[in-house]
Design a protein around this motif. Structure first.
Motif, short mmCIF file in Angstrom:
data_model
loop_
_atom_site.label_atom_id
_atom_site.label_comp_id
_atom_site.label_asym_id
_atom_site.label_seq_id
_atom_site.Cartn_x
_atom_site.Cartn_y
_atom_site.Cartn_z
N TRP A 24 1.17 -10.17 -9.99
CA TRP A 24 0.69 -11.13 -10.98
C TRP A 24 1.70 -12.21 -11.29
O TRP A 24 1.41 -13.20 -11.91
N ALA A 25 2.92 -12.03 -10.78
CA ALA A 25 3.89 -13.10 -10.94
C ALA A 25 3.42 -14.30 -10.12
O ALA A 25 3.63 -15.44 -10.50
N GLN A 26 2.72 -14.03 -9.01
CA GLN A 26 2.23 -15.14 -8.20
C GLN A 26 0.80 -15.52 -8.61
O GLN A 26 0.49 -16.68 -8.72
N THR A 27 -0.05 -14.54 -8.79
CA THR A 27 -1.43 -14.81 -9.19
C THR A 27 -1.59 -14.38 -10.64
O THR A 27 -1.59 -13.19 -10.92
N PRO A 28 -1.70 -15.35 -11.53
CA PRO A 28 -1.73 -14.97 -12.94
C PRO A 28 -3.02 -14.25 -13.32
O PRO A 28 -4.03 -14.34 -12.64
N ALA A 29 -2.94 -13.52 -14.44
CA ALA A 29 -4.14 -12.90 -15.00
C ALA A 29 -4.89 -13.97 -15.79
O ALA A 29 -4.37 -14.52 -16.75
N VAL A 30 -6.09 -14.27 -15.32
CA VAL A 30 -6.87 -15.34 -15.95
C VAL A 30 -8.05 -14.73 -16.69
O VAL A 30 -8.72 -13.83 -16.18
N ALA A 31 -8.26 -15.22 -17.90
CA ALA A 31 -9.41 -14.77 -18.69
C ALA A 31 -10.41 -15.91 -18.80
O ALA A 31 -10.02 -17.07 -18.87
N ILE A 32 -11.70 -15.57 -18.80
CA ILE A 32 -12.68 -16.58 -19.19
C ILE A 32 -13.34 -16.14 -20.50
O ILE A 32 -13.68 -14.98 -20.68
N VAL A 33 -13.44 -17.10 -21.39
CA VAL A 33 -14.04 -16.87 -22.70
C VAL A 33 -15.30 -17.72 -22.75
O VAL A 33 -15.23 -18.94 -22.56
N LYS B 69 -8.68 -11.28 -33.37
CA LYS B 69 -9.06 -10.18 -32.48
C LYS B 69 -9.10 -10.65 -31.03
O LYS B 69 -8.60 -9.97 -30.14
N LEU B 70 -9.67 -11.86 -30.83
CA LEU B 70 -9.70 -12.41 -29.47
C LEU B 70 -8.28 -12.55 -28.94
O LEU B 70 -7.96 -12.10 -27.84
N ILE B 71 -7.42 -13.16 -29.78
CA ILE B 71 -6.05 -13.42 -29.33
C ILE B 71 -5.33 -12.10 -29.09
O ILE B 71 -4.64 -11.93 -28.07
N ASN B 72 -5.56 -11.13 -29.99
CA ASN B 72 -4.93 -9.82 -29.80
C ASN B 72 -5.39 -9.16 -28.52
O ASN B 72 -4.59 -8.60 -27.78
N ASP B 73 -6.71 -9.24 -28.28
CA ASP B 73 -7.23 -8.64 -27.05
C ASP B 73 -6.63 -9.30 -25.83
O ASP B 73 -6.27 -8.63 -24.86
N LEU B 74 -6.55 -10.62 -25.87
CA LEU B 74 -5.97 -11.34 -24.73
C LEU B 74 -4.52 -10.91 -24.51
O LEU B 74 -4.07 -10.72 -23.39
N LYS B 75 -3.82 -10.75 -25.63
CA LYS B 75 -2.41 -10.33 -25.53
C LYS B 75 -2.33 -8.90 -25.00
O LYS B 75 -1.55 -8.61 -24.08
N ASN B 76 -3.17 -8.04 -25.56
CA ASN B 76 -3.15 -6.63 -25.12
C ASN B 76 -3.46 -6.51 -23.63
O ASN B 76 -2.94 -5.64 -22.95
N ASP B 77 -4.33 -7.38 -23.18
CA ASP B 77 -4.73 -7.32 -21.77
C ASP B 77 -3.76 -8.08 -20.87
O ASP B 77 -4.02 -8.23 -19.68
N ARG B 78 -2.70 -8.60 -21.48
CA ARG B 78 -1.64 -9.32 -20.73
C ARG B 78 -2.20 -10.49 -19.92
O ARG B 78 -1.91 -10.65 -18.74
N ILE B 79 -3.04 -11.22 -20.58
CA ILE B 79 -3.60 -12.42 -19.96
C ILE B 79 -2.54 -13.52 -19.95
O ILE B 79 -1.77 -13.66 -20.90
N ASP B 80 -2.51 -14.29 -18.84
CA ASP B 80 -1.53 -15.38 -18.74
C ASP B 80 -2.11 -16.71 -19.13
O ASP B 80 -1.42 -17.56 -19.68
N VAL B 81 -3.37 -16.92 -18.75
CA VAL B 81 -3.98 -18.23 -19.00
C VAL B 81 -5.47 -18.03 -19.27
O VAL B 81 -6.10 -17.15 -18.71
N VAL B 82 -5.98 -18.88 -20.18
CA VAL B 82 -7.35 -18.70 -20.65
C VAL B 82 -8.20 -19.90 -20.25
O VAL B 82 -7.78 -21.05 -20.43
N VAL B 83 -9.38 -19.64 -19.68
CA VAL B 83 -10.33 -20.70 -19.39
C VAL B 83 -11.53 -20.52 -20.33
O VAL B 83 -12.12 -19.45 -20.36
N THR B 84 -11.82 -21.53 -21.12
CA THR B 84 -12.98 -21.43 -22.02
C THR B 84 -14.16 -22.16 -21.39
O THR B 84 -13.98 -23.19 -20.74
N LEU B 85 -15.35 -21.62 -21.58
CA LEU B 85 -16.56 -22.24 -21.03
C LEU B 85 -17.56 -22.51 -22.15
O LEU B 85 -17.65 -21.73 -23.10
N GLY B 86 -18.29 -23.58 -22.02
CA GLY B 86 -19.36 -23.88 -22.97
C GLY B 86 -18.85 -24.49 -24.27
O GLY B 86 -17.65 -24.62 -24.51
N ARG B 87 -19.81 -24.88 -25.14
CA ARG B 87 -19.46 -25.48 -26.44
C ARG B 87 -18.69 -24.48 -27.30
O ARG B 87 -17.72 -24.83 -27.95
#
Lengths: 716, 314
Positions: B24-33, B74-92
């Motif tokens: 994951w140092a090369q391929t980050p953990a990406v979340a979509i919200v 809670k969202l931010i905590n979950d993202l942190k707990n899941d060790r997400i590196d970068v977040v992509v948000t979709l929609g309004r």
């Protein structure tokens, strides 16, 4: 994929956040997405949730899976009944559907070509969909394309009165897994499972549908045996008595595709099939039919070569008609005059304590290979061409019976109780020999855009049959894009209907004999059509047609005997008009309707051909009265059905048939429930029984009374 | 039941990922919200997710915004707990949480229409088709066109029009852009333009937003007039092609997913951080062949193959 359903509102999380952060409702979100695509429909198409419109050919009627849900259909017949100019009548044999297009009626309905994914499912023995059809479930249908009028220049044999092409769902249509079930009147239980996904680089679609029913049990007041009883003083008839409509159906399909290749396979298994109002128009609760229809095809499609499109296909289809329980033509205790050949005919009366039993069974296989080309390299011409070869074989026929001549002894088969039926398969006493037919064909078509807004499509197909010879069928269509909102079409088409094996080769039958010298029936049709879209929300279609149906194959009585032999004898001429409308009256209200009028005359007798309605009116509303709640009432009026030649009964009574379906989608996002009432007003609707004087079933064929269906499905 | 199952599965995967180490140092953990929407809208987000996964070569974490809990933490905590590196948000709804999340994570915004002033300092790809792509297709399908006329609502489309003017100049097209404040004014403007256009050297561009176009009465009039005078109408709204506009471009959801994933990776690279909004370049073309044939346009089979969607003659 990891998936975290975060229970969070945008509203709450934005307390103290930036000014633009407003709560966003689901409706707003969907509206914002719709804005980029235009409508929800467009989102469906653009997101690949549905087949693109571009894939739908520009033909007369396309019925989608969404339409089928609105119709509330559980079987394909209920869907086809909504097509303008098409009325589904009933054959006494198994109550099999007779798709009557524009007044073109025959008992076995050989004038309609039905295909699944472009491959005919015709059984050559009867020239139709088999006597053990048993219906077709609708959950795995992506769409149904219905062409009215002839199309032999494209499809070959039997594309005569109309063509029905059923397109099954692919991975893209299903996308995920759906499980569902339905219960309904007449002890009906249905279950289905569909799956669309990827496996080892293949797009995979799997479908499994099960249907079991005791079937509708309307009463037949009197039948052919009732007449015999009156003549001979017996009381064998089971009329008045209920129809025999039990079914036990299993449909399974697989669709695999990768790159240019697609493989499809399927099975339609039918068992416990009750034969309706009897094979010989005498009620028969004993008999149960069965059938297995296997199909497989492999198709290669390539349009990577500049200006060319190539389609190669090889397909296999196997179909059987089997007997599970004795086919009792006339019931136990019947007394019939039996001739010296052991068949019904001039002779002494013989009583059959177990009934007059004959169990004919047939097995067929069909192999087809074809190669089609399209070339778009010319500026003003689109060329299509193809060649193909079909091999149709009735490779096994089996029959056992308690009448006729015993081939072992040369004497009439005894009909006494306790004596087993005599197997006469493969002997001189059998009902049909094992036969086959080879067909080679070639077609060419050009669409010539000779001026802006004008195109002329001209094509022809040549078919060479190993049994009855050659046939050549041209067609032409002139299309004028007259205005932004108006298109006009003038069309000519011709068609042929190949004689069935039964019509050519049936022997040792008490009533009907085949004729190997038969020629195909022919059809010519001229049609003028308009498509008018006065506003974006309203579409109107109007057409006028005139057809000439010649060399009609009929069983003509032989001189000095009780039998009839198949002959090309008869001409029918017809004309009519069809008007259809589709109106999106509001965002939540859509109205679909059509009116069809036809007149058909038997030329030799100079009178109405009978059976088919002169007028049909259909109306359906789909109203989303609350989000995700759909109410779809529909009505069909069937008006004006005269009797045919030699039938002195009064015309068949008109009827108005009403159904209502209530559907709730997206319950807990994944679940859908629906409830339907068919024949809401419980009208006594009847379809015409076969002509006769007196008619064998004088009071016609009753349709189902009011019935109820509830279904639930889950998609994930 | 099924979201719950995915949740468990997701949790296991989240817990396992760090153990994998190194990768994951090369391929980050990406979340979509993304928001909880019905089909077919949901498929748009799912297709984007598939594109992202293809680009990243590994699964992305799905975080569904549904309206039952109201804790941003809670969202931010979950993202942190899941060790997400970068977040992509979709929609309004994704856009609405982007600002809060950006305090803790690099954020990329997608699958919604965005103006740069809405999201200062954040990176994103607007759903709005890039005018460059629009004009490229126009030149390809109708080489005779020299001038493009557009009536737009300056409150919504001003920055897009600036962009379009530049793109038109680069392609030797003249862009005549006329702002309008309301439907009434825009109707007058349209009618005036319809009188002026005489041949297909001038094309009419229908922008996306509703304020400049009355779909019920004005659009059919424009399309009818275009048919009779043989001039080109193209649109940023896909549904207009069904109604008779010559062509439109619409989002290639899978391709957009790949681009969003690329942008997400870029946010983590030293000195690579992108802080603006791009217009959508991942586009598919839809063409009305009836209109094309009426205009006498002939396309090579190579060009035809590029049509992702065609609307047949009725």
């Amino acid at each position: 994929m990891m998936f975290r359903p975060l229970l969070l509102t945008c509203c709450g999380c934005l307390i103290g956040a930036a000014a633009q952060a407003q709560p966003v409702s689901q409706e707003e979100e969907e509206r914002a997405l719709s804005q980029i695509y235009g409508t929800e429909e467009m989102v469906s198409i653009a997101s690949g949730y549905k087949q693109p419109i571009s894939k739908a050919p520009s033909i007369a009627t396309v019925i989608t899976a969404a339409d089928i849900k609105q119709i509330g259909a559980t079987d394909i017949d209920e869907v086809l009944e909504t097509v303008p100019g098409l009325h589904v009548e009933r054959n006494t044999i198994g109550y099999n559907p007779i798709y009557t297009f524009r007044g073109i009626f025959s008992q076995f309905n050989q004038q309609v070509l039905m295909m699944v994914n472009g491959i005919p499912i015709t059984n050559s023995y009867t020239g139709s969909r088999s006597e053990v059809w048993g219906g077709m479930p609708i959950r795995d249908i992506a769409r149904i394309e219905v062409v009215r009028g002839p199309g032999s220049a494209v499809y070959g044999a039997d594309a005569f009165a109309g063509v029905i092409n059923v397109i099954t769902k692919t991975k893209q249509d299903i996308e995920g897994t759906e499980l569902g079930g339905r219960v309904g009147s007449f002890d009906t239980y249905d279950g289905w499972g569909l799956h669309g996904g990827e496996w080892a680089g293949f797009d995979v679609a799997l479908a499994f549908e099960y249907h079991k029913t005791a079937g509708q049990d309307s009463i037949v007041d009197a039948d052919l045996q009732s007449q015999f009883d009156r003549l001979l003083g017996t009381s064998a008839s089971l009329a008045p008595g209920p129809l025999n409509m039990s079914r036990d159906n299993l449909d399974a399909r697989i669709d695999l595709s990768k790159g240019h290749w697609r493989f499809r396979g399927g099975l339609q298994h039918r068992s416990d099939f009750g034969n309706g109002s009897g094979i010989a128009q005498a009620l028969d609760p004993v008999n149960r039919y069965a059938s297995d229809r296997w199909n497989a095809d492999i198709t290669y499609f390539n349009n990577d070569i500049e200006n060319w499109e190539l389609t190669s296909q090889a397909s296999y289809f196997e179909t059987s008609q089997e007997i599970e329980r004795n086919l009792t033509l006339f019931p136990a205790g019947t007394t019939l005059p039996i001739g010296a050949n052991g068949q019904i005919g001039p002779g002494a009366p013989v009583t059959f304590p177990n009934g007059y039993i004959g169990n004919p069974e047939v097995w067929e296989r069909h192999v087809r290979i074809s190669q089609a080309f399209a070339y778009n390299g010319f500026q003003q011409h689109h060329l299509r061409s193809g060649i193909g070869f079909n091999y149709d074989s009735l490779f096994k026929a089996r029959v056992s019976q308690n009448f006729g001549i015993d081939p072992a002894t040369g004497t009439p088969i005894p009909s006494l109780p306790g004596i087993p039926l005599t197997d006469v398969s493969g002997t001189a006493s059998t009902f049909i020999p094992e036969v086959d037919r080879k067909v080679a064909y070639l077609f060419l078509q050009d669409q010539w855009n000779f001026a802006n807004d004008w195109s002329l499509t001209a094509g022809a197909r040549y078919d060479r049959y190993s049994d009855f010879g050659n046939t050549f069928n041209p067609r032409a269509a002139l299309i004028w894009e007259a205005r932004y909102d108006l298109t006009a079409k003038l069309m000519y088409g011709s068609a042929f209907r190949a004689p069935s094996f039964q019509e050519m080769y049936i022997i040792n039958n008490p009533a009907q004999l085949g004729n190997a010298a038969l020629r195909p029936e022919t059809m010519e049709n001229v049609e003028l059509g308009f498509d008018y879209r006065p506003t974006d929300s309203l579409r109107l279609g109007l057409n006028f047609f005139n057809f000439w149906w010649k060399d009609i194959i009929r069983f003509v009585p032989d001189a000095n005997t009780t039998t009839s032999t198949a002959q090309n004898a008869g001409t029918q001429q017809g004309y009519g008009t069809e008007l259809e409308a589709e109106w999106q009256a509001a965002d939540t209200l859509k109205i679909v309707g059509n009116y069809a009028y036809q007149r058909s005359r038997d030329q030799a007798q100079d009178r109405d051909s009978g059976y088919a309605p002169h007028h049909q009116v259909y109306l359906r509303l789909n109203w989303e009265f609350l989000p995700d709640w759909h109410l779809s009432p529909q009505a069909k009026w069937i008006v004006g059905r005269d009797r045919s030649v030699g039938d002195t009964r009064k015309p068949v009574a008109d009827y108005t048939w009403v159904d209502v379906t209530l559907r709730r989608q997206n319950v807990a996002k994944h679940v859908e429930v629906a409830f339907s009432v068919r024949n809401l007003f419980d009208v006594s609707a009847r379809e015409p029984s076969l002509a006769g004087n007196p008619a064998a079933i004088p009071n016609d064929l009753p349709l189902a009374p009011r019935s109820f269906y509830g279904e639930v499905s889950i998609k994930f | 039941m099924f979201p719950r199952l995915f949740f468990q599965l997701g949790l296991v995967l989240c817990l396992l990922w760090p153990i994998g180490g190194g990768v994951w140092a090369q391929t980050p953990a990406v979340a979509i919200v993304y928001p909880d929407v019905r089909e077919p809208y949901r498929s748009v987000f799912m297709e984007i997710a598939r594109g992202m996964e293809q680009e990243l070569g590994k699964p992305v974490g799905h975080y569904l915004l549904s309206g039952r809990d109201n804790s941003a933490e809670k969202l931010i905590n979950d993202l942190k707990n899941d060790r997400i590196d970068v977040v992509v948000t979709l929609g309004r709804a994704g856009l609405a949480v982007a600002k809060s999340v950006s305090a803790e994570f690099p954020v990329v915004i997608g699958a919604t229409m965005i103006r740069p002033d809405e999201v200062q300092g954040l990176a994103g790809i607007s759903l709005t088709p890039a005018p460059e792509a629009m004009f490229d297709h126009l030149k390809k399908l109708v080489p005779e066109v020299k001038k493009v006329t557009v009536i737009y609502d300056p409150r919504q489309t001003a920055w897009e029009i600036e962009h379009a003017e530049r793109a038109a100049r680069e392609r030797s097209l003249t862009l005549v852009a006329q702002p309008t404040a309301n439907l009434h004014d825009s109707s007058d403007l349209f009618r005036q333009i319809l009188v002026e256009i005489k041949d297909n050297s001038i094309a009419l561009w229908l922008p996306r937003e509703n304020a400049a176009m009355d779909e019920q009465s004005l659009l059919p009039e424009v399309l009818r007039e275009a048919w009779e005078k043989n001039f080109v109408v193209f649109s940023s709204n896909l549904d207009h092609v069904r109604k008779g506009a010559l062509f439109s471009l619409y989002p290639d959801n899978f391709g957009m997913g790949r681009s969003l994933a690329g942008l997400a990776v870029q946010q983590l690279q030293a000195g690579g951080k992108f802080e603006s909004v791009k217009l959508l370049q991942d586009l598919l073309v839809a063409v009305n062949l009836r209109t094309a044939e009426h205009l006498g346009l002939r396309f090579s089979s190579q060009t035809r193959r590029e049509f992702a969607m065609v609307f047949p003659a009725p």
